[in-house]
Design an enzyme around this catalytic site. Structure first.
Site, PDB file in Angstrom:
ATOM      1  N   GLU A 301       1.504   5.236 -40.372  1.00 50.26           N
ATOM      2  CA  GLU A 301       1.774   5.161 -38.932  1.00 50.26           C
ATOM      3  C   GLU A 301       3.263   5.185 -38.653  1.00 50.26           C
ATOM      4  OE1 GLU A 301       0.907   5.677 -35.584  1.00 50.26           O
ATOM      5  OE2 GLU A 301      -0.840   4.440 -36.055  1.00 50.26           O
ATOM      6  N   ASP A 305       5.404   8.213 -36.752  1.00 48.63           N
ATOM      7  CA  ASP A 305       6.088   7.947 -35.489  1.00 48.63           C
ATOM      8  C   ASP A 305       7.568   8.301 -35.552  1.00 48.63           C
ATOM      9  OD1 ASP A 305       3.649   7.032 -34.669  1.00 48.63           O
ATOM     10  OD2 ASP A 305       4.190   4.908 -34.629  1.00 48.63           O
ATOM     11  N   SER A 521      -2.028   8.504 -31.978  1.00 50.91           N
ATOM     12  CA  SER A 521      -0.804   7.881 -32.467  1.00 50.91           C
ATOM     13  C   SER A 521       0.228   8.934 -32.843  1.00 50.91           C
ATOM     14  CB  SER A 521      -1.079   6.977 -33.666  1.00 50.91           C
ATOM     15  OG  SER A 521      -1.945   7.576 -34.573  1.00 50.91           O
TER      16      SER A 521
END
EC number: 3.4.14.10
Length: 606
Positions: A301, A305, A521
């Site tokens: 994650e 990002d 995400s």
């Protein structure tokens, strides 16, 4: 001298001239502040040791929040004379500060239990008080009994199902936690989906570019299989734009031991953004959050990002925040482990910062009903404070469609956790907060709703539909076939998502290897990168940053989005909300207003 009702006693207070705190004298009456039924799966197990410590958070009322909200909408409305006149940190703090009477009342109550100023901490505006206390003292203060509760899966937690306060304190305290918030502190369920493939399939190579009908810009055919920085620049009409303003900034939040690896970032830059090689980001620890750089500890994650948000917006300075801790929540049957994020800890930190990043993305979220309403509302008000200061906040809308995208309807868990077990679509929080921009997912060229997973979307049960989206949502609801999903969602709730971006098959580097990864995400940091570019346009023109985006997006900037006309967001045994056959543009369903056209938007916002 004055009287005050506190801790079950009526106190005659001789005020200390320095602190204003005092000591108890006589008894008074308690009243229940909050009470819940034990959530599904939890049973009382044992009694906690008397010296077991609890970090107690006391939320004091924000009586002037309505004034802050008015300021927020005025400075965020592109047709208002005050557009862009964002407030300072000090101005925001004053507008959310509790009345002195509430501060004094809470101080006196704490003093009656031997708690002094040195034993607590306060938020920047003084609206939160945090202190660590043994459970025996908390029980005395709240006229309650804590137990060790055990979940069906064996997890244990120390909580109560009801707590009380002296009657005179009820108007001076909004909420106290952890009390009735049950949680299981395990690994995050993020909105992320993996793929084992790392390269575009052969059939997409050596094909002629696809002209994007929405923008007129040619897009590499390989973008149908693998998303890169180049693909996003082509898809969203940002090819050739280079940010130049030194005062710009972008931020990424990280939770639950998700570490952003710098070596992986360099591999990503070498692969997709060679002009950024050698650059990195600022790391800021919140509450002891770490960012370990052992390659094997790299977080999927966190890497996704920072690589795409900072890669898309290079050379705008980027900041990665790592927040430690795992907050409490009310588990529902679909969320048996703790998947909430410590938003309030990060919010307390960022609200105390004089210069937060201007565009911030968060790729974590939970079923709205797993977050107690009082807690969700207070966190949402904190997001409003950042918006009033000129910060744009993006949140993933989720990957569960309208609730649960499990392909087997028999195992989908789409019902309430309020004791009724009623079938219900489940929106995501914080995406459902009206003061943030919720980002859904698309796939392919031309873009459609994602097919390998389902873009989260629907309508909040906690927050009413805000005025800025009233017109477009009403049009969409009127276009739905009569009786569609009657009783399964709140027709008057805030609709999510607001916008969308590509959400599948992003090529990242993770622990030294190229991986394809997806989920909303991925969509949220992508949109945050586009917002950072738009901020650069405004700052370079001598204008303030965009700040809270939604009033602009639903009005002046609405024509700067590519409408998504195909798809739906299945879940809960239904096809969810859809656009198929519904001839309404700019509708609110699973992709919101659509995906950004930077070429148009930079003209609309300048």
């Amino acid at each position: 001298m004055r009287t005050f009702c506190c801790s079950g006693l009526l106190y005659l207070l001789a005020l200390n001239p320095i602190t204003g705190w005092a000591a108890p004298q006589k008894p008074c009456k308690y009243k229940v502040k909050e009470s819940i039924a034990p959530p599904n799966g939890w049973v009382k197990h044992t009694t906690p040791p008397a010296d077991h410590n609890i970090v107690l958070r006391i939320g004091l009322p924000q009586p002037d929040f309505h004034v802050l909200e008015q300021h927020l909408y005025e400075v965020s409305d592109p047709y208002h004379p005050r557009y862009g006149a964002h407030l300072s940190k000090e101005e925001v703090d004053r507008l959310v500060a509790p009345h002195q009477g509430s501060v004094d009342a809470v101080n006196e109550w704490l003093s009656s239990h031997g708690i002094t100023e040195g034993g607590l901490s306060r938020s920047s505006a003084g609206d939160w008080v945090t202190l660590k206390l043994p459970v025996r003292l908390v029980e005395e203060m709240l006229n309650t009994t804590y137990h060790v509760w055990k979940h069906d899966n064996g997890d244990r937690i120390v909580r109560t199902t009801s707590y009380s306060l002296p009657e005179d304190l009820h108007d001076h305290i909004d909420l106290i936690q952890p009390t009735t918030m049950f949680g299981q502190f395990k690994e995050l369920k993020s909105t992320i989906v993996f793929s084992d493939d790392t390269e575009a399939p052969a059939q997409f190579k050596n094909l002629a570019p696809i002209v994007n009908a929405a923008t007129g810009v040619p897009v590499d055919a390989s973008c149908n299989a693998t998303i890169t920085i180049k693909c996003l620049q082509q898809l969203y009409n940002a090819v050739g734009f280079t940010p130049t303003h030194a005062g710009n900034s972008i931020g990424i939040t990280g939770y639950l031991e998700q570490f952003a690896n710098i070596q992986d970032l360099q591999s990503f830059y070498a692969d997709q953004r060679p002009d950024a090689l050698g650059s990195s980001f600022e790391f800021i620890s919140v509450k002891g959050g770490l960012n370990n750089q052992t390659l094997s500890e790299a977080g999927a994650e966190a890497n996704l990002d920072v690589q795409f948000a900072f890669g898309l917006s290079h050379p705008i300075p980027g900041t990665f925040y790592s927040t430690a801790g795992r907050p409490p929540f009310d588990p529902d049957v679909g969320t048996p482990t703790n998947t909430n994020e410590p938003y309030q800890d990060w919010l307390d930190f960022i609200l105390s910062h004089p210069n937060p990043p201007l565009s911030i993305s968060t790729s974590y979220g939970d079923h709205e009903q797993t977050v107690p309403k009082s807690y969700a509302q207070r966190a949402c008000k904190s997001f409003a404070q950042l918006g009033a200061r000129g910060v744009s906040l993006m949140f993933s809308s989720g990957d569960g469609g309208v609730g649960d995208n499990n392909p087997n309807p028999a195992t989908q868990k789409c019902f309430t956790n309020d004791g009724r077990n009623a079938t219900r679509f489940i929106p995501l929080f914080p995406a459902s907060c009206p003061f943030v921009t919720s980002v859904g997912g698309t796939v392919g060229v031309p873009e459609v709703a994602v097919s390998r997973f389902f873009s989260g979307g629907g309508f909040s049960d906690y927050f009413a539909r805000p005025k800025y989206q009233d017109k477009v949502v009403r049009k969409y609801l009127e276009a739905l076939p009569k009786g569609t999903y009657k009783g399964l969602f709140n027709r008057n709730g805030r609709g999510i998502p607001d916008v969308a971006a590509q959400g599948d098959r992003y090529r990242i580097f993770l622990s030294g290897q190229a991986r394809l990864i997806g989920g909303t995400s991925a969509s949220s940091p992508t949109f945050a990168g586009i917002v950072a570019l738009l901020n650069d346009v405004r700052l370079s023109n001598g204008q303030p940053p965009l700040g809270f985006l939604n009033p602009l997006l639903y009005s002046k900037a609405a024509s700067g989005f590519n409408d998504i006309t195909v798809g739906h967001n299945s879940g809960c045994g239904t096809t969810g909300f859809n656009k198929d056959g519904i001839q309404v543009t700019g509708i609110q369903s699973f992709t919101g207003l659509g995906t950004p056209n930077f070429g148009k938007l930079k003209k609309l916002v300048s």
